[in-house]
Every structure is written in C-alpha cells, then in structure tokens.
Design a protein around this motif. Structure first.
Motif, short mmCIF file in Angstrom:
data_model
loop_
_atom_site.label_atom_id
_atom_site.label_comp_id
_atom_site.label_asym_id
_atom_site.label_seq_id
_atom_site.Cartn_x
_atom_site.Cartn_y
_atom_site.Cartn_z
N PRO A 153 47.96 44.87 25.35
CA PRO A 153 47.86 44.92 24.04
C PRO A 153 47.14 43.69 23.37
CG PRO A 153 49.65 43.82 26.39
CD PRO A 153 48.60 44.43 26.70
N THR A 154 47.24 43.77 22.27
CA THR A 154 46.96 42.76 20.76
C THR A 154 47.77 40.87 21.48
OG1 THR A 154 45.90 43.88 19.99
CG2 THR A 154 46.22 41.99 18.94
N ALA A 155 47.49 40.16 22.23
CA ALA A 155 48.09 38.98 22.23
C ALA A 155 47.60 38.32 20.67
CB ALA A 155 47.36 38.63 23.32
N ASN A 156 46.37 38.01 20.38
CA ASN A 156 46.16 37.71 18.88
C ASN A 156 45.26 38.32 18.06
OD1 ASN A 156 46.19 34.85 17.16
ND2 ASN A 156 44.27 34.36 17.96
N ILE A 157 45.22 38.23 17.01
CA ILE A 157 44.09 38.75 15.81
C ILE A 157 43.92 37.79 14.97
CG2 ILE A 157 46.33 39.88 14.90
CD1 ILE A 157 43.28 42.50 15.02
N GLU A 158 42.52 37.90 14.11
CA GLU A 158 42.42 36.59 13.10
C GLU A 158 41.21 37.55 12.57
OE1 GLU A 158 41.05 33.07 14.12
OE2 GLU A 158 42.19 33.38 15.51
N CYS A 159 41.48 37.90 11.07
CA CYS A 159 40.38 38.98 10.25
C CYS A 159 40.03 38.41 8.86
CB CYS A 159 41.59 40.13 10.61
SG CYS A 159 40.07 41.64 9.66
N ARG A 160 38.70 38.52 8.45
CA ARG A 160 38.28 38.24 7.52
C ARG A 160 37.82 39.62 6.67
NH1 ARG A 160 36.22 33.83 5.13
NH2 ARG A 160 34.84 33.97 3.36
N PHE A 161 38.26 39.63 5.52
CA PHE A 161 37.92 40.50 4.66
C PHE A 161 37.15 40.34 3.92
CE2 PHE A 161 42.10 41.99 5.36
CZ PHE A 161 41.82 42.88 6.94
N SER A 162 34.96 40.65 3.94
CA SER A 162 34.68 40.48 2.95
C SER A 162 33.88 40.95 1.97
CB SER A 162 33.42 40.33 3.83
OG SER A 162 33.40 39.38 5.55
N ALA A 163 34.31 42.09 2.27
CA ALA A 163 33.91 43.32 0.64
C ALA A 163 34.59 44.18 1.38
CB ALA A 163 32.53 42.88 0.86
N PRO A 164 35.48 45.10 0.23
CA PRO A 164 35.52 46.10 0.11
C PRO A 164 35.19 47.43 0.11
CG PRO A 164 34.87 46.22 -2.36
CD PRO A 164 35.03 44.49 -1.94
N SER A 165 35.65 48.37 1.02
CA SER A 165 35.17 49.92 1.54
C SER A 165 36.12 50.54 0.58
CB SER A 165 34.92 50.28 3.46
OG SER A 165 34.91 48.52 3.75
N PHE A 166 34.80 52.11 0.61
CA PHE A 166 36.01 52.75 -0.44
C PHE A 166 35.59 53.41 -0.24
CE2 PHE A 166 34.04 49.26 -2.68
CZ PHE A 166 34.82 49.31 -3.42
N LEU A 167 36.16 54.92 -0.33
CA LEU A 167 36.14 56.42 0.05
C LEU A 167 35.35 56.89 0.34
CD1 LEU A 167 38.05 59.32 0.85
CD2 LEU A 167 37.79 59.50 -1.87
N GLY A 168 34.10 57.58 1.67
CA GLY A 168 33.34 58.55 1.27
C GLY A 168 31.93 57.41 2.38
N ASP A 169 32.52 56.22 2.15
CA ASP A 169 31.86 55.28 2.85
C ASP A 169 31.40 55.35 4.20
OD1 ASP A 169 31.13 53.46 0.61
OD2 ASP A 169 32.36 51.93 1.20
N THR A 170 30.55 55.14 4.97
CA THR A 170 30.08 55.03 6.45
C THR A 170 30.44 53.63 6.99
OG1 THR A 170 29.65 56.84 6.72
CG2 THR A 170 28.87 55.73 8.60
N LEU A 171 30.75 53.45 7.53
CA LEU A 171 30.91 51.78 8.30
C LEU A 171 30.68 51.72 9.96
CD1 LEU A 171 35.43 50.82 7.08
CD2 LEU A 171 32.65 50.15 5.63
N VAL A 172 29.74 51.11 10.27
CA VAL A 172 29.22 50.59 11.14
C VAL A 172 29.69 49.77 12.19
CG1 VAL A 172 27.07 50.45 12.61
CG2 VAL A 172 27.17 51.34 10.68
#
Length: 157
Positions: free
Chosen positions: A66-85
């Motif tokens: 289980p996840t005990a902690n999570i920190e997240c930063r969103f830097s730029a949007p992703s769009f329908l059809g994008d491929t995320l690595v």
C-alpha cells in the motif's frame, strides 16, 4: 530537472497512450486519472520488474504494497491521443518500505508529472490487520536493479 536520458539505464519505463477514459470533456487528462496511471505503473513494475504480480502478491502470498505517502507535481497538461513515457526508479529502500520516483513525459521529453511514493510491504498480522514486513529477499534483489544513482539503499554499498 531529470530527463528521460537521465533515467534510461536503471528505471522501469513503460509508455501509455492517453485514452478517452483518462480525459475530461475538453480532452485533457483529469488529474485523478494520473493516480490510476501511477498505480498501473507500480503494478506493472511489480509483475515485470520484480517478478511478483499483484495477483500472486495479494492472493497467493497474502502480502501487499500500500501507498503510505504520495507527493505529486503536475507540470504540463496531457491530451487525448498523447503518448506518455512513464518511468519509475527507486530512491530509497529500507527494511519494509521503499520510495519511488515517478515521471511522466510527453513529446520532446517534456515533463508532465513528477511524483514521489512511499510504499510499505505488509502482510496480514494479528486479527487480519496489515502489518509491515521485511521486503522479501527475491524482490529486494530485483528492486536494487531499479535504484537511482542518488538512491539510499539499505544493506547495499
């Protein structure tokens, strides 16, 4: 900022096509879907990188991460059809927990998301409640292969 070239040699890397189910009506990834994508990456890493699928881990072995902690930063949007690595590397490994660094990159290696997760290895303890356990030896050995250069891996010099 770390780029894909910085993590390629030791990270677990898995591309993902952004689908309609990930997006809001404007075709932009809805932020809670990123957390599902992160969990999918961890699940794939356990199966493909550590040799223990979530099915085997949970149903046969009676363990979990289980996840005990999570920190997240969103830097730029992703769009329908994008491929995320998506990349995952281990930055800390203790007796029963590990810290993972996650990065999602889009076109031209542009960072879309960076997250840090702390996962704890658990098994059913007293009264069926989860209790921390030592990372199993086979998985510990596999985890070390994904250690970031700046990692803190207990018991490894």
């Amino acid at each position: 900022m770390r780029t894909g070239a910085d993590v390629a040699q030791h990270a677990f890397v898995k591309p993902l096509l952004v689908r309609f189910k990930h997006c809001d009506p404007a075709g932009i990834v809805f932020y809670p879907r990123y957390f599902e994508m992160i969990n999918d990456l961890v699940e794939d890493w356990c199966a493909e990188g550590l040799g223990l699928s979530f099915g085997e881990m949970h149903l046969r072995e009676g363990m979990g991460v289980p996840t005990a902690n999570i920190e997240c930063r969103f830097s730029a949007p992703s769009f329908l059809g994008d491929t995320l690595v998506r990349s995952l590397e281990v930055t800390r490994l203790g007796r029963s927990s590990m810290t993972l660094r996650i990065r999602f990159a889009g076109a031209n290696d542009e960072t879309r998301l960076q997250a840090t997760l702390v996962l704890v290895w658990v098994a059913k303890g007293e009264g069926g409640r989860p209790a921390p356990i030592a990372v199993p030896a086979a998985q510990r050995e596999a985890i070390v292969r994904f250690a970031a250069p700046d990692s803190d891996i207990e018991g490894v010099s």
